[in-house]
Design a protein around this motif. Structure first.
Motif, mmCIF file in Angstrom:
data_model
loop_
_atom_site.group_PDB
_atom_site.id
_atom_site.type_symbol
_atom_site.label_atom_id
_atom_site.label_comp_id
_atom_site.label_asym_id
_atom_site.label_seq_id
_atom_site.Cartn_x
_atom_site.Cartn_y
_atom_site.Cartn_z
ATOM 1 N N SER A 196 11.094 4.472 -11.652
ATOM 2 C CA SER A 196 10.582 5.503 -10.750
ATOM 3 C C SER A 196 9.564 4.903 -9.795
ATOM 4 C CB SER A 196 9.942 6.637 -11.544
ATOM 5 O OG SER A 196 8.746 6.196 -12.136
ATOM 6 N N LEU A 197 9.302 5.632 -8.740
ATOM 7 C CA LEU A 197 8.335 5.188 -7.738
ATOM 8 C C LEU A 197 6.949 5.020 -8.350
ATOM 9 C CD1 LEU A 197 7.650 4.598 -4.773
ATOM 10 C CD2 LEU A 197 7.310 7.048 -4.471
ATOM 11 N N SER A 198 6.614 5.835 -9.317
ATOM 12 C CA SER A 198 5.283 5.761 -9.944
ATOM 13 C C SER A 198 5.074 4.455 -10.714
ATOM 14 C CB SER A 198 5.061 6.955 -10.873
ATOM 15 O OG SER A 198 5.988 6.934 -11.933
ATOM 16 N N GLU A 199 6.146 3.742 -11.015
ATOM 17 C CA GLU A 199 6.039 2.477 -11.737
ATOM 18 C C GLU A 199 5.752 1.293 -10.815
ATOM 19 O OE1 GLU A 199 8.909 1.984 -15.124
ATOM 20 O OE2 GLU A 199 9.754 3.813 -14.230
ATOM 21 N N LEU A 200 5.849 1.485 -9.499
ATOM 22 C CA LEU A 200 5.525 0.412 -8.561
ATOM 23 C C LEU A 200 4.015 0.245 -8.475
ATOM 24 C CD1 LEU A 200 7.914 1.055 -5.547
ATOM 25 C CD2 LEU A 200 8.119 -0.692 -7.302
ATOM 26 N N THR B 154 16.036 10.104 -3.201
ATOM 27 C CA THR B 154 17.362 9.495 -3.347
ATOM 28 C C THR B 154 17.329 7.968 -3.307
ATOM 29 O OG1 THR B 154 17.708 9.706 -0.971
ATOM 30 C CG2 THR B 154 18.540 11.487 -2.367
ATOM 31 N N THR B 155 16.168 7.384 -3.012
ATOM 32 C CA THR B 155 16.047 5.924 -2.958
ATOM 33 C C THR B 155 16.222 5.354 -4.364
ATOM 34 O OG1 THR B 155 14.512 6.044 -1.097
ATOM 35 C CG2 THR B 155 14.550 3.988 -2.354
ATOM 36 N N GLN B 156 17.100 4.382 -4.487
ATOM 37 C CA GLN B 156 17.317 3.735 -5.779
ATOM 38 C C GLN B 156 16.335 2.569 -5.891
ATOM 39 O OE1 GLN B 156 21.204 2.053 -6.307
ATOM 40 N NE2 GLN B 156 20.976 1.937 -8.512
ATOM 41 N N ILE B 157 15.542 2.561 -6.972
ATOM 42 C CA ILE B 157 14.565 1.495 -7.196
ATOM 43 C C ILE B 157 14.970 0.766 -8.473
ATOM 44 C CG2 ILE B 157 12.139 0.907 -7.511
ATOM 45 C CD1 ILE B 157 11.459 3.618 -6.195
ATOM 46 N N ILE B 158 15.202 -0.533 -8.348
ATOM 47 C CA ILE B 158 15.675 -1.359 -9.453
ATOM 48 C C ILE B 158 14.534 -2.253 -9.923
ATOM 49 C CG2 ILE B 158 17.392 -3.042 -10.199
ATOM 50 C CD1 ILE B 158 18.586 -0.355 -9.313
ATOM 51 N N GLY B 159 14.244 -2.215 -11.208
ATOM 52 C CA GLY B 159 13.190 -3.035 -11.794
ATOM 53 C C GLY B 159 13.664 -4.451 -12.055
ATOM 54 N N PRO B 160 12.758 -5.316 -12.519
ATOM 55 C CA PRO B 160 13.106 -6.723 -12.772
ATOM 56 C C PRO B 160 14.198 -6.897 -13.825
ATOM 57 C CG PRO B 160 10.723 -6.387 -12.894
ATOM 58 C CD PRO B 160 11.353 -5.048 -12.753
ATOM 59 N N ASP B 161 14.342 -5.916 -14.702
ATOM 60 C CA ASP B 161 15.362 -6.002 -15.749
ATOM 61 C C ASP B 161 16.716 -5.451 -15.306
ATOM 62 O OD1 ASP B 161 14.754 -3.339 -15.604
ATOM 63 O OD2 ASP B 161 14.300 -3.087 -17.731
ATOM 64 N N GLY B 162 16.812 -5.003 -14.036
ATOM 65 C CA GLY B 162 18.072 -4.499 -13.503
ATOM 66 C C GLY B 162 18.295 -3.021 -13.735
ATOM 67 N N LYS B 163 17.344 -2.328 -14.341
ATOM 68 C CA LYS B 163 17.475 -0.903 -14.609
ATOM 69 C C LYS B 163 16.655 -0.109 -13.595
ATOM 70 C CE LYS B 163 18.237 -1.608 -19.484
ATOM 71 N NZ LYS B 163 17.829 -1.321 -20.843
ATOM 72 N N SER B 164 17.071 1.127 -13.370
ATOM 73 C CA SER B 164 16.353 1.996 -12.434
ATOM 74 C C SER B 164 14.962 2.314 -12.951
ATOM 75 C CB SER B 164 17.119 3.294 -12.225
ATOM 76 O OG SER B 164 18.303 3.059 -11.517
ATOM 77 N N LEU C 8 9.709 4.741 4.334
ATOM 78 C CA LEU C 8 9.701 6.059 3.724
ATOM 79 C C LEU C 8 10.583 6.007 2.482
ATOM 80 C CD1 LEU C 8 9.024 9.100 3.762
ATOM 81 C CD2 LEU C 8 11.053 9.413 5.207
ATOM 82 N N VAL C 9 10.026 6.398 1.348
ATOM 83 C CA VAL C 9 10.771 6.393 0.090
ATOM 84 C C VAL C 9 11.127 7.837 -0.244
ATOM 85 C CG1 VAL C 9 10.749 5.750 -2.337
ATOM 86 C CG2 VAL C 9 9.536 4.340 -0.676
ATOM 87 N N MET D 127 0.845 -1.163 0.000
ATOM 88 C CA MET D 127 0.000 0.000 0.000
ATOM 89 C C MET D 127 0.898 1.235 0.000
ATOM 90 S SD MET D 127 -3.011 1.166 2.625
ATOM 91 C CE MET D 127 -3.469 -0.515 2.841
ATOM 92 N N ARG D 128 0.490 2.252 -0.710
ATOM 93 C CA ARG D 128 1.254 3.491 -0.824
ATOM 94 C C ARG D 128 0.450 4.627 -0.206
ATOM 95 N NH1 ARG D 128 3.327 4.980 -6.698
ATOM 96 N NH2 ARG D 128 2.531 2.893 -6.864
ATOM 97 N N ARG D 129 1.091 5.433 0.634
ATOM 98 C CA ARG D 129 0.424 6.576 1.267
ATOM 99 C C ARG D 129 1.253 7.834 1.000
ATOM 100 N NH1 ARG D 129 -3.089 4.405 5.495
ATOM 101 N NH2 ARG D 129 -2.570 2.224 5.736
ATOM 102 N N TYR D 130 0.562 8.888 0.609
ATOM 103 C CA TYR D 130 1.203 10.180 0.404
ATOM 104 C C TYR D 130 0.860 11.080 1.583
ATOM 105 C CZ TYR D 130 1.784 8.722 -4.422
ATOM 106 O OH TYR D 130 2.129 8.038 -5.549
ATOM 107 N N ASN D 131 1.861 11.787 2.093
ATOM 108 C CA ASN D 131 1.623 12.710 3.190
ATOM 109 C C ASN D 131 2.608 13.861 3.056
ATOM 110 O OD1 ASN D 131 0.844 13.993 5.500
ATOM 111 N ND2 ASN D 131 1.748 12.504 6.894
ATOM 112 N N GLN D 132 2.108 15.046 2.782
ATOM 113 C CA GLN D 132 2.919 16.245 2.672
ATOM 114 C C GLN D 132 4.099 16.052 1.730
ATOM 115 O OE1 GLN D 132 3.913 17.337 6.674
ATOM 116 N NE2 GLN D 132 1.818 17.863 7.196
ATOM 117 N N GLY D 133 3.839 15.458 0.576
ATOM 118 C CA GLY D 133 4.868 15.277 -0.437
ATOM 119 C C GLY D 133 5.800 14.102 -0.216
ATOM 120 N N GLN D 134 5.569 13.322 0.830
ATOM 121 C CA GLN D 134 6.397 12.153 1.085
ATOM 122 C C GLN D 134 5.586 10.887 0.832
ATOM 123 O OE1 GLN D 134 7.829 12.619 5.113
ATOM 124 N NE2 GLN D 134 9.592 13.765 4.392
#
Length: 79
Positions: free
Chosen positions: A45-49, A33-43, A29-30, A1-8
């Motif tokens: 974005s959070l919106s893709e989760l 600067t958090t690095q998110i790696i997809g199944p293909d090994g490439k970075s 908390l994401v 589950m994803r929650r947004y609060n004051q831009g976080q």
């Protein structure tokens, strides 16, 4: 589950029982600067989760026992 609060963004992640899982549930908390790696090994974005995806998270901080972890995500991998 994803929650947004004051831009976080805070993710609520349920753990699967395994030897590599420390917590049953974690609140993560994401940051930009958090690095998110997809199944293909490439970075990616959070919106893709998407809810229901399996992820592994390297946390900075901790929790109590093995019930609930709380911290800042340093790196995430989508499995």
């Amino acid at each position: 589950m994803r929650r947004y609060n004051q831009g976080q963004v805070v993710l609520e992640i349920d753990g699967f029982p395994s030897q590599n899982t420390r917590y049953n549930r974690a609140y993560v908390l994401v940051l930009p600067t958090t690095q998110i790696i997809g199944p293909d090994g490439k970075s990616i974005s959070l919106s893709e989760l998407q809810q229901g995806q399996n992820v592994a998270v390297l946390l900075r901080s901790g929790g109590k026992g093995n019930l609930v972890g709380m911290g800042v995500a340093r790196k995430m991998w989508v499995e």
